[in-house]
Design a protein around this motif. Sequence first.
Motif, PDB file in Angstrom:
ATOM      1  N   TRP A 160      53.118  99.568  17.115  1.00 17.58           N
ATOM      2  CA  TRP A 160      53.191 100.583  18.163  1.00 17.58           C
ATOM      3  C   TRP A 160      52.594 101.899  17.689  1.00 17.58           C
ATOM      4  O   TRP A 160      53.302 102.904  17.542  1.00 17.58           O
ATOM      5  N   PRO A 161      51.297 101.957  17.468  1.00 17.58           N
ATOM      6  CA  PRO A 161      50.705 103.207  16.952  1.00 17.58           C
ATOM      7  C   PRO A 161      50.905 104.386  17.890  1.00 17.58           C
ATOM      8  O   PRO A 161      50.988 105.524  17.443  1.00 17.58           O
ATOM      9  N   GLN A 162      51.043 104.121  19.193  1.00 15.19           N
ATOM     10  CA  GLN A 162      51.263 105.213  20.141  1.00 15.19           C
ATOM     11  C   GLN A 162      52.616 105.877  19.929  1.00 15.19           C
ATOM     12  O   GLN A 162      52.797 107.041  20.301  1.00 15.19           O
ATOM     13  N   LEU A 163      53.564 105.182  19.304  1.00 12.53           N
ATOM     14  CA  LEU A 163      54.870 105.760  18.978  1.00 12.53           C
ATOM     15  C   LEU A 163      54.950 106.213  17.529  1.00 12.53           C
ATOM     16  O   LEU A 163      55.597 107.205  17.224  1.00 12.53           O
ATOM     17  N   GLU A 164      54.297 105.464  16.648  1.00  8.49           N
ATOM     18  CA  GLU A 164      54.435 105.709  15.218  1.00  8.49           C
ATOM     19  C   GLU A 164      53.527 106.830  14.709  1.00  8.49           C
ATOM     20  O   GLU A 164      53.854 107.492  13.728  1.00  8.49           O
ATOM     21  N   GLN A 165      52.390 107.015  15.338  1.00 11.15           N
ATOM     22  CA  GLN A 165      51.443 108.082  14.961  1.00 11.15           C
ATOM     23  C   GLN A 165      50.962 108.754  16.249  1.00 11.15           C
ATOM     24  O   GLN A 165      49.785 108.714  16.602  1.00 11.15           O
ATOM     25  N   THR A 166      51.901 109.363  16.941  1.00 10.91           N
ATOM     26  CA  THR A 166      51.662 109.903  18.275  1.00 10.91           C
ATOM     27  C   THR A 166      50.498 110.891  18.320  1.00 10.91           C
ATOM     28  O   THR A 166      49.638 110.798  19.204  1.00 10.91           O
ATOM     29  N   LEU A 167      50.458 111.831  17.407  1.00 10.78           N
ATOM     30  CA  LEU A 167      49.402 112.855  17.451  1.00 10.78           C
ATOM     31  C   LEU A 167      48.023 112.236  17.278  1.00 10.78           C
ATOM     32  O   LEU A 167      47.084 112.559  18.025  1.00 10.78           O
ATOM     33  N   THR A 168      47.882 111.346  16.317  1.00 14.00           N
ATOM     34  CA  THR A 168      46.592 110.692  16.091  1.00 14.00           C
ATOM     35  C   THR A 168      46.201 109.860  17.300  1.00 14.00           C
ATOM     36  O   THR A 168      45.064 109.921  17.775  1.00 14.00           O
ATOM     37  N   PHE A 169      47.151 109.079  17.804  1.00 11.13           N
ATOM     38  CA  PHE A 169      46.870 108.230  18.957  1.00 11.13           C
ATOM     39  C   PHE A 169      46.474 109.061  20.177  1.00 11.13           C
ATOM     40  O   PHE A 169      45.474 108.759  20.847  1.00 11.13           O
ATOM     41  N   ASN A 170      47.231 110.108  20.463  1.00  9.31           N
ATOM     42  CA  ASN A 170      46.934 110.937  21.633  1.00  9.31           C
ATOM     43  C   ASN A 170      45.584 111.630  21.506  1.00  9.31           C
ATOM     44  O   ASN A 170      44.853 111.770  22.496  1.00  9.31           O
ATOM     45  N   LYS A 171      45.224 112.059  20.304  1.00  8.67           N
ATOM     46  CA  LYS A 171      43.914 112.678  20.083  1.00  8.67           C
ATOM     47  C   LYS A 171      42.808 111.680  20.412  1.00  8.67           C
ATOM     48  O   LYS A 171      41.850 112.011  21.123  1.00  8.67           O
ATOM     49  N   LEU A 172      42.942 110.458  19.925  1.00 11.23           N
ATOM     50  CA  LEU A 172      41.949 109.418  20.221  1.00 11.23           C
ATOM     51  C   LEU A 172      41.885 109.123  21.715  1.00 11.23           C
ATOM     52  O   LEU A 172      40.791 108.992  22.289  1.00 11.23           O
ATOM     53  N   LEU A 173      43.035 109.037  22.351  1.00 11.14           N
ATOM     54  CA  LEU A 173      43.085 108.753  23.785  1.00 11.14           C
ATOM     55  C   LEU A 173      42.415 109.863  24.591  1.00 11.14           C
ATOM     56  O   LEU A 173      41.599 109.596  25.483  1.00 11.14           O
ATOM     57  N   LEU A 174      42.727 111.105  24.268  1.00 11.12           N
ATOM     58  CA  LEU A 174      42.117 112.222  24.990  1.00 11.12           C
ATOM     59  C   LEU A 174      40.607 112.283  24.780  1.00 11.12           C
ATOM     60  O   LEU A 174      39.855 112.576  25.714  1.00 11.12           O
ATOM     61  N   GLU A 175      40.154 111.994  23.559  1.00 10.51           N
ATOM     62  CA  GLU A 175      38.707 111.974  23.304  1.00 10.51           C
ATOM     63  C   GLU A 175      38.036 110.874  24.103  1.00 10.51           C
ATOM     64  O   GLU A 175      36.947 111.077  24.667  1.00 10.51           O
ATOM     65  N   PHE A 176      38.656 109.723  24.176  1.00  8.90           N
ATOM     66  CA  PHE A 176      38.110 108.616  24.973  1.00  8.90           C
ATOM     67  C   PHE A 176      38.052 108.988  26.451  1.00  8.90           C
ATOM     68  O   PHE A 176      37.027 108.790  27.115  1.00  8.90           O
ATOM     69  N   LEU A 177      39.143 109.537  26.968  1.00  6.14           N
ATOM     70  CA  LEU A 177      39.159 109.933  28.381  1.00  6.14           C
ATOM     71  C   LEU A 177      38.123 111.013  28.665  1.00  6.14           C
ATOM     72  O   LEU A 177      37.471 110.997  29.720  1.00  6.14           O
ATOM     73  N   ALA A 178      37.944 111.931  27.735  1.00  2.87           N
ATOM     74  CA  ALA A 178      36.932 112.979  27.914  1.00  2.87           C
ATOM     75  C   ALA A 178      35.536 112.368  27.942  1.00  2.87           C
ATOM     76  O   ALA A 178      34.695 112.764  28.759  1.00  2.87           O
ATOM     77  N   GLU A 179      35.283 111.404  27.077  1.00  7.67           N
ATOM     78  CA  GLU A 179      33.972 110.744  27.050  1.00  7.67           C
ATOM     79  C   GLU A 179      33.717 109.998  28.357  1.00  7.67           C
ATOM     80  O   GLU A 179      32.635 110.085  28.932  1.00  7.67           O
ATOM     81  N   VAL A 180      34.731 109.318  28.838  1.00  5.10           N
ATOM     82  CA  VAL A 180      34.572 108.512  30.051  1.00  5.10           C
ATOM     83  C   VAL A 180      34.524 109.387  31.299  1.00  5.10           C
ATOM     84  O   VAL A 180      33.772 109.107  32.232  1.00  5.10           O
ATOM     85  N   HIS A 181      35.297 110.480  31.306  1.00  4.56           N
ATOM     86  CA  HIS A 181      35.424 111.301  32.512  1.00  4.56           C
ATOM     87  C   HIS A 181      34.775 112.669  32.409  1.00  4.56           C
ATOM     88  O   HIS A 181      34.919 113.484  33.308  1.00  4.56           O
ATOM     89  N   GLY A 182      34.110 112.949  31.298  1.00  4.98           N
ATOM     90  CA  GLY A 182      33.318 114.152  31.211  1.00  4.98           C
ATOM     91  C   GLY A 182      34.038 115.443  30.908  1.00  4.98           C
ATOM     92  O   GLY A 182      33.878 116.425  31.618  1.00  4.98           O
ATOM     93  N   GLY A 183      34.837 115.503  29.877  1.00  7.60           N
ATOM     94  CA  GLY A 183      35.419 116.773  29.439  1.00  7.60           C
ATOM     95  C   GLY A 183      36.911 116.750  29.359  1.00  7.60           C
ATOM     96  O   GLY A 183      37.583 116.074  30.120  1.00  7.60           O
ATOM     97  N   LEU A 184      37.437 117.519  28.402  1.00  8.04           N
ATOM     98  CA  LEU A 184      38.883 117.588  28.202  1.00  8.04           C
ATOM     99  C   LEU A 184      39.548 118.630  29.071  1.00  8.04           C
ATOM    100  O   LEU A 184      40.769 118.654  29.162  1.00  8.04           O
ATOM    101  N   ASP A 185      38.791 119.488  29.723  1.00  2.55           N
ATOM    102  CA  ASP A 185      39.405 120.586  30.472  1.00  2.55           C
ATOM    103  C   ASP A 185      40.331 120.100  31.588  1.00  2.55           C
ATOM    104  O   ASP A 185      41.228 120.798  31.995  1.00  2.55           O
ATOM    105  N   GLN A 186      40.131 118.873  32.055  1.00  2.89           N
ATOM    106  CA  GLN A 186      40.989 118.359  33.119  1.00  2.89           C
ATOM    107  C   GLN A 186      42.293 117.779  32.603  1.00  2.89           C
ATOM    108  O   GLN A 186      43.174 117.424  33.371  1.00  2.89           O
ATOM    109  N   PHE A 187      42.438 117.666  31.271  1.00  5.77           N
ATOM    110  CA  PHE A 187      43.640 117.119  30.675  1.00  5.77           C
ATOM    111  C   PHE A 187      44.393 118.244  29.961  1.00  5.77           C
ATOM    112  O   PHE A 187      43.851 118.929  29.129  1.00  5.77           O
ATOM    113  N   ASP A 188      45.673 118.387  30.277  1.00  2.39           N
ATOM    114  CA  ASP A 188      46.500 119.362  29.559  1.00  2.39           C
ATOM    115  C   ASP A 188      46.703 118.846  28.151  1.00  2.39           C
ATOM    116  O   ASP A 188      47.036 117.684  27.950  1.00  2.39           O
ATOM    117  N   GLN A 189      46.569 119.735  27.181  1.00  4.17           N
ATOM    118  CA  GLN A 189      46.771 119.306  25.788  1.00  4.17           C
ATOM    119  C   GLN A 189      47.980 119.960  25.199  1.00  4.17           C
ATOM    120  O   GLN A 189      48.386 120.995  25.411  1.00  4.17           O
TER     121      GLN A 189
END
Length: 127
Positions: A98-127
């Motif tokens: 469960w890396p999303q629970l065990e290393q939350t910060l790392t996992f969330n950073k990767l997830l946000l970067e992926f979503l930004a790549e797919v959807h064009g920018g992090l500004d639409q996601f609260d960090q």
Amino acid sequence: MRPSPVGTPEWASNDDVEAAQADFDRNGFGGALNLYRAIPLSSELMMAFAGRAVLQPSYFVFGDSDGLNQLRMPVEEELKVGCPDLRGFVQIDDAGHWPQLEQTLTFNKLLLEFLAEVHGGLDQFDQ
């Protein structure tokens, strides 16, 4: 319920453990077992998708200490056969199943970067 021989993992709070135990006490272990009971039916239903690829952008994250790695280590090139738009393949250190629970910060950073790549920018996601 017997106490854990290793205590509560660092990534879980006592509230998490108490909530999980309350669910188990209320519902038993049947839900978890039903996954295995349904394998024959699931396999039959999934035959409609045999040979099909996931065409949406995808990202694979796994923990270096996941016990399933001992059965079969994930291989990026093999995943790309079924996920030709695989955008990332990342092993997270000091994480198990469960890396999303065990290393939350790392996992969330990767997830946000992926979503930004797919959807064009992090500004639409609260960090």
